[in-house]
Write a protein that holds these residues in place. Structure first.
Motif, short mmCIF file in Angstrom:
data_model
loop_
_atom_site.label_atom_id
_atom_site.label_comp_id
_atom_site.label_asym_id
_atom_site.label_seq_id
_atom_site.Cartn_x
_atom_site.Cartn_y
_atom_site.Cartn_z
N THR A 1 42.61 30.97 52.73
CA THR A 1 42.31 30.37 51.43
C THR A 1 41.60 31.37 50.53
N LEU A 2 40.60 32.05 51.07
CA LEU A 2 39.89 33.06 50.27
C LEU A 2 40.82 34.19 49.86
N MET A 3 41.70 34.60 50.79
CA MET A 3 42.64 35.66 50.47
C MET A 3 43.62 35.19 49.40
N ILE B 1 43.20 32.93 47.08
CA ILE B 1 42.54 32.82 45.78
C ILE B 1 42.19 34.20 45.23
N GLY B 2 41.52 35.01 46.04
CA GLY B 2 41.07 36.33 45.58
C GLY B 2 42.20 37.29 45.29
N LEU B 3 43.06 37.49 46.29
CA LEU B 3 44.18 38.42 46.09
C LEU B 3 45.20 37.86 45.11
N GLY B 4 45.36 36.55 45.12
CA GLY B 4 46.29 35.94 44.16
C GLY B 4 45.85 36.18 42.73
N TYR B 5 44.55 36.01 42.49
CA TYR B 5 44.03 36.26 41.15
C TYR B 5 44.15 37.74 40.78
N ALA B 6 43.74 38.61 41.71
CA ALA B 6 43.77 40.05 41.43
C ALA B 6 45.21 40.54 41.19
N LEU B 7 46.12 40.12 42.05
CA LEU B 7 47.50 40.58 41.89
C LEU B 7 48.16 40.00 40.65
N SER B 8 47.89 38.74 40.35
CA SER B 8 48.51 38.19 39.15
C SER B 8 47.92 38.81 37.88
N ALA B 9 46.64 39.14 37.89
CA ALA B 9 46.04 39.80 36.73
C ALA B 9 46.60 41.22 36.56
N LEU B 10 46.69 41.95 37.68
CA LEU B 10 47.25 43.30 37.60
C LEU B 10 48.73 43.28 37.22
N ALA B 11 49.47 42.32 37.75
CA ALA B 11 50.88 42.21 37.39
C ALA B 11 51.05 41.84 35.92
N THR B 12 50.15 41.01 35.41
CA THR B 12 50.23 40.64 34.00
C THR B 12 50.02 41.85 33.10
N THR B 13 49.03 42.67 33.41
CA THR B 13 48.80 43.85 32.58
C THR B 13 49.94 44.85 32.72
N ALA B 14 50.46 45.01 33.94
CA ALA B 14 51.58 45.94 34.13
C ALA B 14 52.82 45.45 33.38
N LEU B 15 53.11 44.16 33.47
CA LEU B 15 54.27 43.63 32.76
C LEU B 15 54.09 43.72 31.25
N LEU C 1 52.12 33.92 45.49
CA LEU C 1 51.18 34.61 46.38
C LEU C 1 50.38 33.62 47.23
N VAL C 2 50.03 32.49 46.67
CA VAL C 2 49.32 31.48 47.46
C VAL C 2 50.23 30.94 48.56
N ILE C 3 51.47 30.67 48.24
CA ILE C 3 52.42 30.20 49.26
C ILE C 3 52.63 31.26 50.31
N TRP C 4 52.74 32.51 49.90
CA TRP C 4 52.96 33.62 50.84
C TRP C 4 51.77 33.81 51.77
N LEU D 1 49.35 44.05 53.07
CA LEU D 1 50.37 44.15 52.03
C LEU D 1 49.82 43.76 50.67
N GLY D 2 48.92 42.78 50.64
CA GLY D 2 48.31 42.38 49.38
C GLY D 2 47.45 43.48 48.78
N LEU D 3 46.68 44.15 49.63
CA LEU D 3 45.84 45.25 49.13
C LEU D 3 46.69 46.43 48.68
N MET D 4 47.78 46.72 49.40
CA MET D 4 48.67 47.81 48.97
C MET D 4 49.32 47.48 47.64
N ALA D 5 49.69 46.23 47.45
CA ALA D 5 50.27 45.82 46.17
C ALA D 5 49.25 45.93 45.05
N CYS D 6 47.98 45.60 45.35
CA CYS D 6 46.92 45.76 44.33
C CYS D 6 46.77 47.21 43.91
N PHE D 7 46.73 48.12 44.88
CA PHE D 7 46.59 49.54 44.56
C PHE D 7 47.81 50.06 43.80
N ALA D 8 49.00 49.60 44.18
CA ALA D 8 50.21 50.05 43.48
C ALA D 8 50.22 49.56 42.03
#
Length: 105
Positions: A27-29, A31-45, A71-74, A87-94
């Motif tokens: 659950t923490l992952m 919420i945390g990684l979901g928020y981080a990845l969606s925010a980073l993906a939004t800026t990249a897009l 990401l929450v479902i995954w 994989l979530g952390l690698m996607a964040c760094f990428a």
């Protein structure tokens, strides 16, 4: 009279702290990684999509909601927590690297 649908109380298994801890970590992952990845993906897009600045921003923001839900479902669908976290952390760094590269554009 016994109800055969429910086993006796002694044979019922309780969920241990290990399983509860795993659900809490997922659950923490999620919420945390979901928020981080969606925010980073939004800026990249927003940097890399074609169109005007307004169209890119709106499209990237709308896609961020779908990215967060996926990401929450995954996070709960993957069998191993360590694989999902890695994989979530690698996607964040990428995505952070893609954002840093796109910021100079």
């Amino acid at each position: 009279m016994t109800n055969s649908a429910y086993p006796p109380a002694k044979s019922r298994r309780r969920a241990g702290w290990g399983r509860r801890g795993e659900v809490a970590l997922r659950t923490l992952m999620a919420i945390g990684l979901g928020y981080a990845l969606s925010a980073l993906a939004t800026t990249a897009l927003a940097h890399w999509l074609p169109g005007s600045r307004l169209e890119r921003t709106v499209t990237a923001t709308l896609l961020s909601f779908a990215i967060f839900v996926a990401l929450v479902i995954w996070a709960f669908a993957t069998p191993r927590l360590s694989r999902a976290l890695g994989l979530g952390l690698m996607a964040c760094f990428a995505l952070a690297a893609l954002n840093a590269w796109g910021a100079g554009r």
